[in-house]
Design a protein around this motif. Sequence first.
Motif, PDB file in Angstrom:
ATOM      1  N   VAL A 515       0.897  -0.832   0.420  1.00 41.27           N
ATOM      2  CA  VAL A 515       0.129  -0.548  -0.088  1.00 41.27           C
ATOM      3  C   VAL A 515       0.565   0.865   0.330  1.00 41.27           C
ATOM      4  CG1 VAL A 515      -1.669   1.187   1.295  1.00 41.27           C
ATOM      5  CG2 VAL A 515      -1.817  -1.202   1.212  1.00 41.27           C
ATOM      6  N   THR A 519       1.001   3.936  -3.190  1.00 41.69           N
ATOM      7  CA  THR A 519       1.008   5.638  -2.726  1.00 41.69           C
ATOM      8  C   THR A 519       1.245   6.379  -3.070  1.00 41.69           C
ATOM      9  OG1 THR A 519      -0.913   4.669  -0.642  1.00 41.69           O
ATOM     10  CG2 THR A 519       0.274   7.004  -1.399  1.00 41.69           C
ATOM     11  N   TYR A 538      -8.055   1.909  -5.491  1.00 38.35           N
ATOM     12  CA  TYR A 538      -7.178   1.792  -3.783  1.00 38.35           C
ATOM     13  C   TYR A 538      -7.770   1.729  -2.563  1.00 38.35           C
ATOM     14  CZ  TYR A 538      -4.106   4.425  -0.744  1.00 38.35           C
ATOM     15  OH  TYR A 538      -3.178   5.226  -0.015  1.00 38.35           O
ATOM     16  N   PHE A 542      -6.750  -0.051   0.791  1.00 38.56           N
ATOM     17  CA  PHE A 542      -6.388   0.460   1.715  1.00 38.56           C
ATOM     18  C   PHE A 542      -7.371  -0.528   3.374  1.00 38.56           C
ATOM     19  CE2 PHE A 542      -4.446   4.020   3.450  1.00 38.56           C
ATOM     20  CZ  PHE A 542      -4.603   3.886   4.875  1.00 38.56           C
TER      21      PHE A 542
END
Length: 609
Positions: A515, A519, A538, A542
């Motif tokens: 993650v 990002t 995303y 997450f």
Amino acid sequence: MSLRPTLDFLLYDWLKADRLAGRARFADHSRETFDAVLDTCERIAREKYAPFNRLVDTEEPRFDGEKVILPQATHEAHRAYVESGMVSAAQDYDEGGMQLPYTIEAAANGFFAVASVSIGSSLLTKGNANLLMVHGTEAQKAVFARNEFGGRFTGTMCLSEPQAGSSLSDITTRAVPDGDGSEADPLGPRYRLTGNKMWISAGENELAENIVHLVLAKIPGPDGKLVPGTRGISLFIVPKKLVGTDGQLTGERNDVALAGLNHKLGWRGTTNTLLNFGEGRYPVRGGAGAIGYLVGKPHEGLRCMFHMMNEARIGIGMAATALGLAGYYASLEYAKNRPQGRPVGSAGKDPSQPPVRIIEHADIKRMLLAQKAYGEGALALMLQCARLVDEQHTGTPEDADEARLLLEVLTPIAKSWPSEFCLEANSLAIQVHGGYGYTRDFPVEQYWRDNRLNMIHEGTHGIQAADLLGRKVVMEGGRGLQLVAGRINRTIEAALQRPDLAGHANALAQALQHVGAATKAAWATGEPAAALANAVPYMQAFGHLVIAWTWLDVVLTIPADPARRRAADTGRLHAARYFFHYELPRVAAWLKVVETRDPTCADMPEDAF
């Protein structure tokens, strides 16, 4: 099966919520007083809410030309909720509250959402009043907020408009200073509002003496034109009925008119309205338009309103969670009692053998485990967020600031993850019931319909995802993301000391690293359009990371020695195992399109659809 044992475990074994009584604000409390609140709410939910969940679904709100008619059961449930003191539970003693930790309030409200989410537990009224306690004048607090906490008034939030939807920068509701020079009104600068608002929950009803609408509108500039974008938005109190400075109704109706009722897929027990402000149906003396009182400063309406919106988003997450759990409890009960089929294998082919209960089939266990993993994992996250609210308000300055930033990052997840995956839990609950699941003879189809609204309530999935990737994980130099990672790493380090949990810890560490890398990759070009094209995958990744972390942290509470475990402990360990084996691996697929900034969706030509 009931919610209470899970709540008790999460509150006391995991979060140690009883230790909050050691803080000055909660010094009069103890586990005994917390349990008394939970007992009261559980009883009211059982007696006043649950028996009428189907009734409020079938007897929708209706307008008789003068007022909206709701079933008597809704009035009685609302009255019982108000009389319990839960509307003002977290408020100061001086405000008539209990000074109850928000953690306990949030847990107690779970009973009402499981019993009948569309009867409601005054979510918007509390959010409305809480906003005014922060941003309102002393007179606004006394006349509006305190009457909401006391149950005399209810409250709404009026943001969306028919032509603008969620795009608040495009709202056109206007607010002009009242022409009779009443800017010095004791209730605040007085304006006249004209415009239309849509999707207003509880926008018209007879549950209380008055309704306090919080309305976003734009004040025209000197040239009479509205300032484009969100910079021109201000916030106004617009009561349904006009009120004096003593809090008593003046007997005059404000120019707020019901334009229509929205007939929804779910949450049918909650009135949902279109409202017209200042159309002239109820003209108010002294000028045209509905009378509104400015909250805060001009052009800072959105900043004020976000106080209520963030609270509402956590509330919607809890509602989605409760519906997921309600479906799980119903399908578990059904699976334990429904005989059908025979075991796999040669012995199972013998038709002379009696059928087994469907809970004995591996695929039914798969669907029940998924529901448990989604629902109880989401519940733990919601209570963890509630605990952060208490930390923000009663912790040391350093801890409070950390809690604030953690909440900034977790709020989009807390709203959206349960809305998506507890909806999936409801779908699985229908599947467990088979053909009976989509009939109205069983409650699970209603749970699914009710929960389907939560992916849209208080900001759609796409809005929450853009907020998470576009703002929350990069704000303050990425400090919020770093704080979340720090908390996750603490859990990983503790779990690595347990041989039975070390595998989960390593899997979580890999997902956390992925993650973080995704990002950075999403923002590698610095172009928002490229980064945000895959914001929803995303957010899904997450969210799964956060729920996996939450599950691992929860099961760390369970004794390592199997001989010391209860049946419920074994169930939690299996739910965590399910999530790590079946769900966490999905993170890699979601992040692949994020880190490559895959343009497939953005590049699709309109005429190719």
